[in-house]
Design a protein around this motif. Structure first.
Motif, PDB file in Angstrom:
ATOM      1  N   ASN A  68       0.842  -1.210   0.000  1.00 21.35           N
ATOM      2  CA  ASN A  68       0.000   0.000   0.000  1.00 21.35           C
ATOM      3  C   ASN A  68       0.871   1.252   0.000  1.00 21.35           C
ATOM      4  N   THR A 173       3.707  -0.722  11.304  1.00 16.56           N
ATOM      5  CA  THR A 173       4.923  -0.219  11.958  1.00 16.56           C
ATOM      6  C   THR A 173       4.603   0.535  13.244  1.00 16.56           C
ATOM      7  N   GLY A 174       3.361   0.972  13.389  1.00 16.88           N
ATOM      8  CA  GLY A 174       2.974   1.753  14.566  1.00 16.88           C
ATOM      9  C   GLY A 174       3.086   3.262  14.359  1.00 16.88           C
ATOM     10  N   THR A 176       1.287   5.258  12.459  1.00 12.90           N
ATOM     11  CA  THR A 176      -0.033   5.887  12.514  1.00 12.90           C
ATOM     12  C   THR A 176      -0.526   5.948  13.954  1.00 12.90           C
ATOM     13  N   TYR A 257      -4.943  -5.543   6.832  1.00 14.35           N
ATOM     14  CA  TYR A 257      -5.040  -4.606   7.965  1.00 14.35           C
ATOM     15  C   TYR A 257      -6.455  -4.444   8.511  1.00 14.35           C
ATOM     16  N   GLY A 286      -7.670   2.289   4.804  1.00 14.56           N
ATOM     17  CA  GLY A 286      -7.487   2.107   3.354  1.00 14.56           C
ATOM     18  C   GLY A 286      -6.993   0.706   3.029  1.00 14.56           C
TER      19      GLY A 286
HETATM   20  C1  LIG Z   1       0.295   0.653   6.271  1.00 19.67           C
HETATM   21  C2  LIG Z   1      -1.077   0.409   6.734  1.00 19.67           C
HETATM   22  C3  LIG Z   1      -1.400   0.312   8.099  1.00 19.67           C
HETATM   23  C4  LIG Z   1      -0.348   0.367   9.165  1.00 19.67           C
HETATM   24  O1  LIG Z   1       0.161   1.650   9.355  1.00 19.67           O
HETATM   25  P1  LIG Z   1       1.444   1.863  10.293  1.00 19.67           P
HETATM   26  O2  LIG Z   1       1.593   3.320  10.383  1.00 19.67           O
HETATM   27  O3  LIG Z   1       2.608   1.213   9.595  1.00 19.67           O
HETATM   28  O4  LIG Z   1       1.186   1.193  11.591  1.00 19.67           O
HETATM   29  C5  LIG Z   1      -2.717   0.134   8.449  1.00 19.67           C
HETATM   30  N1  LIG Z   1      -3.685   0.022   7.513  1.00 19.67           N
HETATM   31  C6  LIG Z   1      -3.417   0.091   6.198  1.00 19.67           C
HETATM   32  C7  LIG Z   1      -4.529  -0.074   5.236  1.00 19.67           C
HETATM   33  C8  LIG Z   1      -2.114   0.304   5.764  1.00 19.67           C
HETATM   34  O5  LIG Z   1      -1.860   0.351   4.447  1.00 19.67           O
END
Ligand SMILES: *Cc1c(COP(=O)(O)O)cnc(C)c1O
Length: 302
Positions: A68, A173-174, A176, A257, A286
Motif C-alpha cells: 500500500n 509499523t505503529g 499511525t 489490515y 485504506g
Molecule cells: C500501512 C497500513 C497500516 C499500518 O500503518 P502503520 O503506520 O505502519 O502502523 C494500516 N492500515 C493500512 C490499510 C495500511 O496500508
C-alpha cells in the motif's frame, strides 16, 4: 499539496452492536480522494513537502510487490509533481500485478532489489549503490514511518471525533498509532490491532513514542491476538468475516489490515470488553487496492 477532502463517517448498524449497546462509527479514510486516501496519504504529506523544501526532484522508498505504501507514494508523488522511485523486494515480474501496474502508470520508476540486499536496504552500502544508480534522492523508509509521517498521522483525528471514547486502528509499523496517540483527547483511549505476529510491536511503539518525544497522557493498548498467522496471512474465517461485513454492513475491508482490525474489535465487543454505551471510532485506514493482487495470488473472490 492540494487540500484533502474530509473523510466520510459510517455508523455501523448491526445486531451485535444493539445487543451490547456499543456504538461503532467508522472514519472512512479509504473514501477520500482516490489518489490520496488512507493512512498512507497522511504519512506521506509532510514527507513530500519536506522533499520539495529541501530541493529534491525525486524521492525513493521501499516496499513489497503488493505494498500500500508503494501504491500511495506513486499516487501522491504524481499529484505533487515529484519523481518517485519504488525499490521492490525480490523480483518484478511482468505483466505487473495491479499494485505495481498502478504505480508505474502514475510514473513511479520500479527497481527490484534482491531479498538479501533488501534486508540491508538501510545500510550505507545499499543506499550508496542506489545513489550511484539514481543520483540524489529524498529517502522515505519502508512503510513510510518517520517523524514527518507521525506528524501527518496526528492530523487524522479532527474536532468531529471529540465525542468518541475509543479510537481503534490497525497497526503495522505503529507510525499511525503514534500520531493518533499523540493527538487523541484526554478522555479518549487508543486501541491498536497488530497485523503482525508477536509482542515486539509494543516495544517498537514505545520506542517510536520515546524517540519522537510523545509523552502519553491517555491509555494506549495494542492487541496482538488477531494476526491470523502473521503479516498478510489469513484464514478462511477471516475471509468469511470480510465477506459478511461487506454484505451486512456495506463495509469493504482488506485482509491485511482493516479486516483484522474489525475482526478483533467485534471479538472484543462480543466478550463485553467495552462497557455499555461505549463510543468507538474505528479508523478505516485504506488498503483496498491490495485486494486485487490478493485475489489473483490466492484465488480468492473478495
Ligand atoms: C500501512 C497500513 C497500516 C499500518 O500503518 P502503520 O503506520 O505502519 O502502523 C494500516 N492500515 C493500512 C490499510 C495500511 O496500508
Amino acid at each position: 499539496m492540494e487540500s484533502d477532502k474530509s473523510p466520510i463517517y459510517q455508523t455501523l448498524d448491526l445486531p451485535l452492536l444493539y445487543e451490547k449497546k456499543v456504538h461503532v462509527v467508522v472514519k472512512r479514510l479509504d473514501l477520500m480522494h482516490p489518489g490520496m486516501q488512507g493512512n498512507k496519504y497522511y504519512k506521506l504529506r509532510y514527507n513530500i513537502m519536506e522533499a520539495k523544501k529541501r530541493g529534491h526532484s525525486q524521492l525513493l522508498t521501499f516496499g513489497g510487490t503488493f505494498s500500500n505504501h508503494i501504491h500511495a507514494t506513486a499516487m501522491a508523488s504524481e499529484k505533487a509533481g515529484i519523481r518517485a522511485i519504488g525499490i521492490i523486494r525480490g523480483e518484478i515480474s511482468e505483466p505487473l500485478n495491479p499494485t505495481l501496474a498502478d504505480a508505474r502508470q502514475q510514473g513511479m520508476h520500479l527497481y527490484p532489489l534482491s531479498r538479501s540486499e533488501y534486508r540491508d536496504k538501510q545500510s550505507d552500502q545499499v543506499l550508496g549503490k542506489l545513489r550511484s544508480v539514481f543520483g540524489d534522492f529524498y529517502l522515505i523508509p519502508e512503510g513510510g514511518t518517520n517523524a514527518f509521517a507521525i506528524q501527518g498521522a496526528s492530523e487524522i483525528l479532527s474536532d468531529e471525533d471529540a465525542s468518541m471514547q475509543v479510537i481503534a486502528l490497525p497497526v503495522g509499523t505503529g507510525g499511525t498509532l503514534a500520531g493518533i496517540a499523540g493527538s487523541a483527547l484526554p478522555h479518549q483511549r487508543v486501541l491498536g490491532f497488530s497485523a503482525l505476529k508477536g509482542d515486539f510491536i509494543r516495544k517498537e511503539v514505545r520506542h517510536l513514542l520515546d524517540s519522537h518525544h510523545i509523552s502519553l497522557t491517555i491509555p494506549v493498548e495494542i492487541q496482538t491476538d488477531f494476526h491470523f498467522g502473521g503479516y498478510a496471512k489469513f484464514t478462511p474465517e477471516l475471509i468469511d468475516f470480510i465477506k459478511q461485513m461487506q454484505i451486512q454492513a456495506n463495509l469493504p475491508l482488506d485482509p491485511v489490515y482493516t479486516g483484522k482490525l474489525f475482526f478483533g474489535l467485534f471479538e472484543l465487543i462480543r466478550k463485553n470488553y467495552f462497557p455499555k454505551g461505549s463510543k468507538i471510532l474505528a479508523l478505516h485506514t485504506g488498503g483496498l487496492q491490495g485486494i486485487r493482487g490478493f485475489n489473483q495470488r490466492f484465488g480468492l473472490d473478495l
